[in-house]
Scaffold this active site. Structure first.
Site, PDB file in Angstrom:
ATOM      1  N   PRO A 112      38.108 -18.815  31.522  1.00 24.62           N
ATOM      2  CA  PRO A 112      38.227 -18.473  30.102  1.00 24.62           C
ATOM      3  C   PRO A 112      37.437 -17.228  29.739  1.00 24.62           C
ATOM      4  CG  PRO A 112      37.886 -20.822  30.367  1.00 24.62           C
ATOM      5  CD  PRO A 112      37.690 -20.208  31.722  1.00 24.62           C
ATOM      6  N   GLU A 113      38.000 -16.437  28.831  1.00 26.52           N
ATOM      7  CA  GLU A 113      37.331 -15.231  28.360  1.00 26.52           C
ATOM      8  C   GLU A 113      36.346 -15.602  27.243  1.00 26.52           C
ATOM      9  OE1 GLU A 113      38.594 -12.012  29.464  1.00 26.52           O
ATOM     10  OE2 GLU A 113      39.985 -13.021  30.805  1.00 26.52           O
ATOM     11  N   LYS A 140      30.145 -16.663  28.299  1.00 23.87           N
ATOM     12  CA  LYS A 140      31.082 -17.724  28.654  1.00 23.87           C
ATOM     13  C   LYS A 140      30.413 -19.094  28.696  1.00 23.87           C
ATOM     14  CE  LYS A 140      33.891 -14.498  31.296  1.00 23.87           C
ATOM     15  NZ  LYS A 140      34.548 -14.190  32.589  1.00 23.87           N
ATOM     16  N   ASN A 171      38.769 -11.507  33.206  1.00 21.04           N
ATOM     17  CA  ASN A 171      39.735 -10.705  33.953  1.00 21.04           C
ATOM     18  C   ASN A 171      40.847 -10.140  33.081  1.00 21.04           C
ATOM     19  OD1 ASN A 171      39.968  -9.732  36.600  1.00 21.04           O
ATOM     20  ND2 ASN A 171      41.656 -11.120  37.052  1.00 21.04           N
ATOM     21  N   ARG A 175      38.575 -11.210  42.547  1.00 21.17           N
ATOM     22  CA  ARG A 175      39.432 -11.530  41.403  1.00 21.17           C
ATOM     23  C   ARG A 175      40.686 -10.679  41.496  1.00 21.17           C
ATOM     24  NH1 ARG A 175      36.553 -13.473  37.063  1.00 21.17           N
ATOM     25  NH2 ARG A 175      38.587 -14.015  36.221  1.00 21.17           N
TER      26      ARG A 175
END
Length: 285
Positions: free
Chosen positions: A2-3, A51, A165, A251
């Site tokens: 999650p961002e 986060k 990401n 990533r």
């Protein structure tokens, strides 16, 4: 993963459900915390930090949780069926008289004195969505490692907290920056890059959908994210997908090889982690 905007929205909803309430149920389904019971504790506030989610209690303790790749908090009315997954995925249950907050697949679950929160989140850089966001400090931290790849650097939560990401690849595309470019080679664009990421995240704060193009149509909501092999909306070149990051922490990265062509030679020795090993670029076509 999650961002920061997802964590911010979760904190807002948890705050609305729990802040000012006394817990009638506060249980942990984790071996290291199984004996801890928060029943009777009063929640004062719920705060996002990058986060991380910080749930502060009136007795001077803070509960920290992290979503990582698959964690989430779900909020239900008492008696409603829980739908976040099988029962064995539940890690924490916090319930007031009006709401039940159920944490599924949560990671990094810790409880510490509120005065010692820095033990858990003190390593983080400035929070890009926080009330005390400091652009200059984030830039200083990024510039301390000029040989780092910019796509790796802005994901490093020690430099700045909150970018994930999705906003990494979308912001780099909008600024026309190659993810593998050295931080030192894009120094002048760094302020605009962070400001663009912040604007995109703020535009999505109040809803779970993460749209970066302004176009609500399916398949048109992102510039490059999730669009491997599809034509770039700007130039028509097929979007590429590759892996980026230090070993075991790679990533996936999407980018347009035309709109984001490298403006200077990409240093194959760019720092990819504490070991400083060079990183080959793996591209999936």
């Amino acid at each position: 993963m999650p961002e920061g905007d997802t964590v911010w929205l979760a904190a807002e909803r948890m705050r609305a459900a729990l802040a000012g309430s006394t817990l009638r149920r506060g249980e942990f389904r984790l071996p290291q915390l199984a004996a801890l019971d928060l029943t009777g504790a009063t929640v004062t506030e719920v705060v996002p930090r990058g986060k991380h989610l910080l749930i502060r209690l009136a007795d001077g303790r803070t509960l920290r949780t992290h979503f990582r790749m698959d964690g989430s908090w779900h909020i239900y009315r008492p008696g409603a069926r829980w739908k976040g997954g099988p029962g064995h995925d539940v890690r924490v249950v916090l319930a007031s008289d009006e709401w039940e907050c159920v944490g599924y697949r949560l990671h990094d679950v810790d409880i510490v004195p509120t005065s010692q929160e820095d033990q858990l989140v003190g390593h983080l850089g400035p929070d890009i969505l926080g009330p005390d966001w400091q652009l200059d400090e984030a830039l200083r931290r990024l510039r301390e490692h000029p040989d780092e790849q910019v796509g790796v650097a802005i994901l490093d939560q020690r430099n700045l907290a909150g970018i994930g990401n999705l906003y990494k690849v979308e912001s780099l595309f909008l600024l026309g920056l190659n993810p593998w470019a050295r931080v030192g080679d894009v120094d002048e664009q760094l302020p605009a890059l962070l400001e663009r990421a912040q604007r995109l995240m703020k535009a999505n704060l109040r809803h779970p959908e993460q749209n970066t193009t302004g176009d609500p149509r399916r398949g048109r909501d992102h510039w490059v994210f999730g669009r491997k092999g599809k034509p770039c909306f700007r130039c028509g070149t097929p979007i590429l997908l590759g892996e980026q990051g230090p070993p075991t922490q790679e990533r996936v990265t999407w980018w347009c090889p035309t709109c984001q062509a490298a403006r200077s030679p990409i240093d194959p020795q760019a720092r990819t982690g504490e070991a400083g090993r060079p990183q080959p670029v793996t591209v999936y076509r």
